[in-house]
Motif scaffolding. Structure first.
Motif, PDB file in Angstrom:
ATOM      1  N   THR B  79      10.856   8.029  32.956  1.00  0.00           N
ATOM      2  CA  THR B  79      10.665   9.213  32.112  1.00  0.00           C
ATOM      3  C   THR B  79      11.754  10.242  32.392  1.00  0.00           C
ATOM      4  OG1 THR B  79       8.294   8.813  32.301  1.00  0.00           O
ATOM      5  CG2 THR B  79       8.966  10.880  31.304  1.00  0.00           C
ATOM      6  N   LEU B  80      12.093  10.382  33.665  1.00  0.00           N
ATOM      7  CA  LEU B  80      13.171  11.305  34.037  1.00  0.00           C
ATOM      8  C   LEU B  80      14.441  11.000  33.255  1.00  0.00           C
ATOM      9  CD1 LEU B  80      13.797  13.507  36.348  1.00  0.00           C
ATOM     10  CD2 LEU B  80      14.970  11.629  37.483  1.00  0.00           C
ATOM     11  N   ASN B  81      14.698   9.725  33.091  1.00  0.00           N
ATOM     12  CA  ASN B  81      15.913   9.313  32.395  1.00  0.00           C
ATOM     13  C   ASN B  81      15.932   9.784  30.939  1.00  0.00           C
ATOM     14  OD1 ASN B  81      18.422   8.178  32.742  1.00  0.00           O
ATOM     15  ND2 ASN B  81      17.780   6.128  32.127  1.00  0.00           N
ATOM     16  N   ARG B  82      14.741   9.999  30.360  1.00  0.00           N
ATOM     17  CA  ARG B  82      14.707  10.516  28.977  1.00  0.00           C
ATOM     18  C   ARG B  82      15.277  11.928  28.911  1.00  0.00           C
ATOM     19  NH1 ARG B  82       9.079   8.920  26.195  1.00  0.00           N
ATOM     20  NH2 ARG B  82       9.896  10.492  24.772  1.00  0.00           N
ATOM     21  N   ILE B  83      15.087  12.694  29.997  1.00  0.00           N
ATOM     22  CA  ILE B  83      15.683  14.041  30.031  1.00  0.00           C
ATOM     23  C   ILE B  83      17.209  13.914  30.079  1.00  0.00           C
ATOM     24  CG2 ILE B  83      15.784  16.236  31.266  1.00  0.00           C
ATOM     25  CD1 ILE B  83      13.012  15.626  32.414  1.00  0.00           C
ATOM     26  N   LYS B  90      22.925  15.224  23.425  1.00  0.00           N
ATOM     27  CA  LYS B  90      23.167  16.534  22.811  1.00  0.00           C
ATOM     28  C   LYS B  90      24.350  17.257  23.450  1.00  0.00           C
ATOM     29  CE  LYS B  90      19.294  16.274  20.322  1.00  0.00           C
ATOM     30  NZ  LYS B  90      19.271  16.193  18.855  1.00  0.00           N
ATOM     31  N   ARG B  91      25.044  16.552  24.340  1.00  0.00           N
ATOM     32  CA  ARG B  91      26.272  17.058  24.949  1.00  0.00           C
ATOM     33  C   ARG B  91      26.112  18.380  25.694  1.00  0.00           C
ATOM     34  NH1 ARG B  91      31.581  14.794  22.512  1.00  0.00           N
ATOM     35  NH2 ARG B  91      30.848  12.713  22.028  1.00  0.00           N
ATOM     36  N   HIS B  92      25.060  18.460  26.492  1.00  0.00           N
ATOM     37  CA  HIS B  92      24.925  19.628  27.357  1.00  0.00           C
ATOM     38  C   HIS B  92      25.875  19.475  28.540  1.00  0.00           C
ATOM     39  CE1 HIS B  92      21.195  21.670  25.792  1.00  0.00           C
ATOM     40  NE2 HIS B  92      21.295  20.595  25.030  1.00  0.00           N
ATOM     41  N   ASP B  93      26.566  20.560  28.887  1.00  0.00           N
ATOM     42  CA  ASP B  93      27.482  20.486  30.015  1.00  0.00           C
ATOM     43  C   ASP B  93      26.858  21.167  31.230  1.00  0.00           C
ATOM     44  OD1 ASP B  93      28.022  23.264  29.893  1.00  0.00           O
ATOM     45  OD2 ASP B  93      29.661  22.948  28.476  1.00  0.00           O
ATOM     46  N   ARG B  94      27.694  21.316  32.248  1.00  0.00           N
ATOM     47  CA  ARG B  94      27.245  21.869  33.520  1.00  0.00           C
ATOM     48  C   ARG B  94      26.700  23.286  33.451  1.00  0.00           C
ATOM     49  NH1 ARG B  94      31.860  20.828  38.022  1.00  0.00           N
ATOM     50  NH2 ARG B  94      31.307  18.627  38.128  1.00  0.00           N
ATOM     51  N   SER B  95      26.966  23.981  32.366  1.00  0.00           N
ATOM     52  CA  SER B  95      26.506  25.369  32.256  1.00  0.00           C
ATOM     53  C   SER B  95      25.124  25.459  31.617  1.00  0.00           C
ATOM     54  CB  SER B  95      27.507  26.185  31.425  1.00  0.00           C
ATOM     55  OG  SER B  95      27.457  25.775  30.066  1.00  0.00           O
ATOM     56  N   THR B  96      24.516  24.328  31.310  1.00  0.00           N
ATOM     57  CA  THR B  96      23.222  24.360  30.637  1.00  0.00           C
ATOM     58  C   THR B  96      22.110  24.808  31.586  1.00  0.00           C
ATOM     59  OG1 THR B  96      21.824  23.123  29.078  1.00  0.00           O
ATOM     60  CG2 THR B  96      22.408  21.994  31.125  1.00  0.00           C
ATOM     61  N   THR B  97      20.999  25.253  30.994  1.00  0.00           N
ATOM     62  CA  THR B  97      19.807  25.611  31.752  1.00  0.00           C
ATOM     63  C   THR B  97      18.635  24.778  31.232  1.00  0.00           C
ATOM     64  OG1 THR B  97      20.524  27.876  32.152  1.00  0.00           O
ATOM     65  CG2 THR B  97      18.150  27.464  32.273  1.00  0.00           C
ATOM     66  N   ILE B  98      17.898  24.176  32.160  1.00  0.00           N
ATOM     67  CA  ILE B  98      16.699  23.430  31.781  1.00  0.00           C
ATOM     68  C   ILE B  98      15.492  24.349  31.936  1.00  0.00           C
ATOM     69  CG2 ILE B  98      15.213  21.489  32.381  1.00  0.00           C
ATOM     70  CD1 ILE B  98      17.670  19.923  33.196  1.00  0.00           C
ATOM     71  N   VAL B  99      14.702  24.461  30.865  1.00  0.00           N
ATOM     72  CA  VAL B  99      13.483  25.268  30.903  1.00  0.00           C
ATOM     73  C   VAL B  99      12.281  24.325  30.843  1.00  0.00           C
ATOM     74  CG1 VAL B  99      12.112  27.038  29.732  1.00  0.00           C
ATOM     75  CG2 VAL B  99      14.607  27.228  29.783  1.00  0.00           C
ATOM     76  N   ALA B 100      11.428  24.385  31.870  1.00  0.00           N
ATOM     77  CA  ALA B 100      10.241  23.533  31.919  1.00  0.00           C
ATOM     78  C   ALA B 100       9.059  24.277  31.314  1.00  0.00           C
ATOM     79  CB  ALA B 100       9.933  23.153  33.361  1.00  0.00           C
ATOM     80  N   LEU B 101       8.486  23.734  30.255  1.00  0.00           N
ATOM     81  CA  LEU B 101       7.309  24.326  29.617  1.00  0.00           C
ATOM     82  C   LEU B 101       6.161  23.331  29.756  1.00  0.00           C
ATOM     83  CD1 LEU B 101       6.032  26.525  27.676  1.00  0.00           C
ATOM     84  CD2 LEU B 101       6.750  25.017  25.786  1.00  0.00           C
ATOM     85  N   GLY B 102       5.261  23.596  30.692  1.00  0.00           N
ATOM     86  CA  GLY B 102       4.138  22.673  30.882  1.00  0.00           C
ATOM     87  C   GLY B 102       3.568  22.801  32.281  1.00  0.00           C
ATOM     88  N   GLY B 103       2.823  21.776  32.678  1.00  0.00           N
ATOM     89  CA  GLY B 103       2.164  21.798  33.978  1.00  0.00           C
ATOM     90  C   GLY B 103       3.057  21.243  35.074  1.00  0.00           C
ATOM     91  N   GLY B 104       2.421  20.797  36.143  1.00  0.00           N
ATOM     92  CA  GLY B 104       3.160  20.370  37.329  1.00  0.00           C
ATOM     93  C   GLY B 104       4.056  19.174  37.079  1.00  0.00           C
ATOM     94  N   VAL B 105       3.591  18.229  36.282  1.00  0.00           N
ATOM     95  CA  VAL B 105       4.389  17.027  36.042  1.00  0.00           C
ATOM     96  C   VAL B 105       5.680  17.391  35.311  1.00  0.00           C
ATOM     97  CG1 VAL B 105       4.461  14.821  34.837  1.00  0.00           C
ATOM     98  CG2 VAL B 105       2.408  15.474  36.099  1.00  0.00           C
ATOM     99  N   VAL B 106       5.548  18.194  34.271  1.00  0.00           N
ATOM    100  CA  VAL B 106       6.739  18.651  33.532  1.00  0.00           C
ATOM    101  C   VAL B 106       7.651  19.461  34.449  1.00  0.00           C
ATOM    102  CG1 VAL B 106       7.497  20.267  31.731  1.00  0.00           C
ATOM    103  CG2 VAL B 106       5.723  18.577  31.224  1.00  0.00           C
ATOM    104  N   GLY B 107       7.058  20.333  35.250  1.00  0.00           N
ATOM    105  CA  GLY B 107       7.855  21.170  36.149  1.00  0.00           C
ATOM    106  C   GLY B 107       8.579  20.351  37.204  1.00  0.00           C
ATOM    107  N   ASP B 108       7.871  19.407  37.815  1.00  0.00           N
ATOM    108  CA  ASP B 108       8.481  18.597  38.868  1.00  0.00           C
ATOM    109  C   ASP B 108       9.627  17.748  38.320  1.00  0.00           C
ATOM    110  OD1 ASP B 108       6.590  19.628  40.535  1.00  0.00           O
ATOM    111  OD2 ASP B 108       5.628  17.727  41.035  1.00  0.00           O
ATOM    112  N   MET B 109       9.404  17.167  37.137  1.00  0.00           N
ATOM    113  CA  MET B 109      10.458  16.310  36.572  1.00  0.00           C
ATOM    114  C   MET B 109      11.625  17.139  36.055  1.00  0.00           C
ATOM    115  SD  MET B 109       8.959  12.892  34.909  1.00  0.00           S
ATOM    116  CE  MET B 109       7.767  13.587  33.814  1.00  0.00           C
ATOM    117  N   SER B 110      11.327  18.264  35.423  1.00  0.00           N
ATOM    118  CA  SER B 110      12.410  19.120  34.907  1.00  0.00           C
ATOM    119  C   SER B 110      13.258  19.659  36.051  1.00  0.00           C
ATOM    120  CB  SER B 110      11.831  20.307  34.133  1.00  0.00           C
ATOM    121  OG  SER B 110      10.999  19.868  33.103  1.00  0.00           O
TER     122      SER B 110
END
Lengths: 361, 361
Positions: B79-83, B90-110
């Motif tokens: 599942t991590l690989n889907r992120i 979508k060609r996100h580079d090193r300056s991107t920010t990942i925002v986790a919206l959800g519970g612990g599973v989403v937060g831990d994986m994000s």
């Protein structure tokens, strides 16, 4: 035995370089803090050196090993998971140490596994190829490839010790020796003009695998890299000069398919491209470009693009390279041999001309 | 709005707690340094809150989102690989920010994806369950499960901001609310006796989802956890008290199969077991054990083992738990309500008796 320290505060570690180190258990007992060890290696290296390494580890309580398939194509999350499988099946806990025995692929995956297993366990590197000895020994870059890009998933993670047994180079195929020399030449190009001149004088000795010449080249390369990394561990600025030739090189690897050209071969051609671009910018002379090209050729390395690659292939591949920041292509160019600089304002026409001058269609 | 700072030197970050935060773009524009954002959420949370969050992010240049399947069973490398797939497609580079919206599973994986993508990009957490608000908001633990163990692969990685919109608790199922309360009770037990007393007085208000009571409980829990983590970011010592009840709880989750008992439910039963063990050691009284058990029951949480689990199931599962160091089982016990201590010398017979007294066969 030569030794140097990579100076990173509380993450500092020693690099030991010399013959016969693999068979000396003292180095391992000094560096490994726990009682458990997992050796990660691959199917090519295991028959050559695994038994010798295991003999040096016999005083530990639990010593296991895992053999990965050989090659950049296997530097994936799936292969990484085989390391985790072994650690968990054999019940290694947080006090374990992962020892990487092999080239860059084994080192990068083992280091990343060490960074991630139970959120971080100790790591020792025993690099067995010239490329990994002069490149991944220093800098803490670990990780795996993704289908859409090289080294896209990883961590900065420092080893506790790097042990470079020069004897392992006796079994290295000629082509891989040359690929390692490409990175050695790089250090001369970006920050060490006297070393570049030494390489011009000693290339024959290196290709003949003279042990003293190899040990000197490895030590000087590691020292050059360590000096750059100590200034900028997380690659926010200056460290990026280590990517000289790599943005072009990664484009070659990505378009050709990983594994067709060796990393060092792709970097060699990439350095020629970056040198041509530096010349077009008016920074270095035609003579300096010629010196680089001549040295690459003497080392049996390419200094031209693969014949089947077009300029557009490069442009497309380079736009997803990690060195792109906020949409701008950052490249490492040369003010002189031994003096690299990062630029973010390359005119597209110059880029295209440099690619053409290295044979891209 | 309440706010507190998790004090970790140059990795310090704020936690904002209050109603209506999700709809306020200012918090995001203040915290996010680049122009690219990837929102990671799951199929349950997306229909409820994704649109609102995206509206608050509309000033950024590139905003993408990825929806993961919901549940602990999907907290895997695959599942991590889907992120990573989405970031690269979508060609996100090193300056991107990942925002986790959800519970612990989403937060831990994000968070783990942020730690690993191009060796580290920025990370913002918007936890939407009580458990994730009081647990994964603080401490920087990120990661995924392995078939052979929970949270075995991961990293310590701190967010730039945690934004806790209390309004998101209105849609939380009752069972998950209770599971979150288990961790809230834990803070009272291990380091905050006055808070434990407050919980005894205010459990009805929490279960009725009184916003002021919830905001207070979240803030106090985060502050308690932040104080522990600030002393020991990498969990080399004191921080392990946060695992109170968890070694038993992980055994329940592992043997029952992840997802059958919620994490908080397993921890609740695990806390009862650890409390019984503390009593057998002569550290706390029967009355203190009864106070804990009574509070768990009022919160609709289990305080007994699953009926089908035997003592041997626990012993087997606990020997691969991360909390084992150099072969010794480390457990968190109580000297009193509000005072936890780590021990590594539990007699096996006491362990077995504690498990029996909580209904293990």
């Amino acid at each position: 035995m030569h030794s140097l320290t990579v100076d990173l505060g509380d993450r500092s570690y020693p690099i030991l370089i010399g013959p016969g180190l693999l068979g000396n258990s003292t180095h391992f007992t000094n560096a490994i803090r726990g009682r458990q060890v997992l050796v990660v290696t691959n199917e090519t290296i295991a028959p050559l050196y695994l038994e010798k390494l295991l003999a040096s580890l016999q005083d530990f309580d639990k010593v296991d090993s895992v053999q990965l398939p050989d090659g950049e194509a296997f530097k994936t999350l799936d292969t990484l998971n085989r390391i985790f499988d072994t650690l968990l099946e054999k019940r290694h806990d947080r006090s374990t140490t992962i020892v990487a025995l092999g080239g860059g692929v084994v080192g990068d995956m083992s280091g990343f596994a060490a960074a991630c297993y139970q959120r971080g366990v100790d790591f020792v590197q025993v690099p067995t190829t010239l490329l990994s000895q002069v490149d991944s020994s220093v800098g803490g870059k670990t990780g795996v490839n993704h289908a859409l890009g090289k080294n896209m998933i990883g961590a900065f993670y420092q080893p506790r010790l790097v042990l470079i047994d020069i004897d392992t180079l006796t079994t290295l195929p000629d082509r891989e020796l040359s690929a390692g020399i490409a990175e050695v030449i790089k250090y001369g190009m970006i920050c060490d003009a006297p070393f570049f001149a030494w390489l011009e004088a000693n290339m024959d000795a290196l290709l003949a695998r003279d042990p003293a010449a190899l040990a000197y080249a490895v030590e000087r390369s590691c020292a050059d890299k360590a000096a750059v990394v100590a200034q900028d561990e997380r690659e926010s600025g200056r460290r990026a000069i280590l990517n000289f030739g790599h943005t072009f090189g990664h484009a070659i690897e990505a378009v050709q398919g990983y594994g067709k050209w060796l990393h060092g071969e792709a970097v060699a051609a990439g350095m020629a491209m970056a040198a041509e671009l530096s010349r077009l910018r008016g920074w270095i002379s035609q003579q300096e470009v010629d010196r680089l090209r001549a040295l690459l050729t003497r080392a049996n390395l390419p200094q031209q693009s693969p014949v089947d690659m077009a300029v557009d292939d490069y442009l497309r591949a380079m736009s997803v390279d990690k060195k792109v920041q906020d949409g701008k292509l950052r490249l490492v160019l040369l003010r002189a041999i031994g003096d690299a600089q990062i630029v973010a304002d390359t005119p597209k026409e110059q880029l295209i001309e440099a690619l053409h001058s290295c044979g891209a269609r």
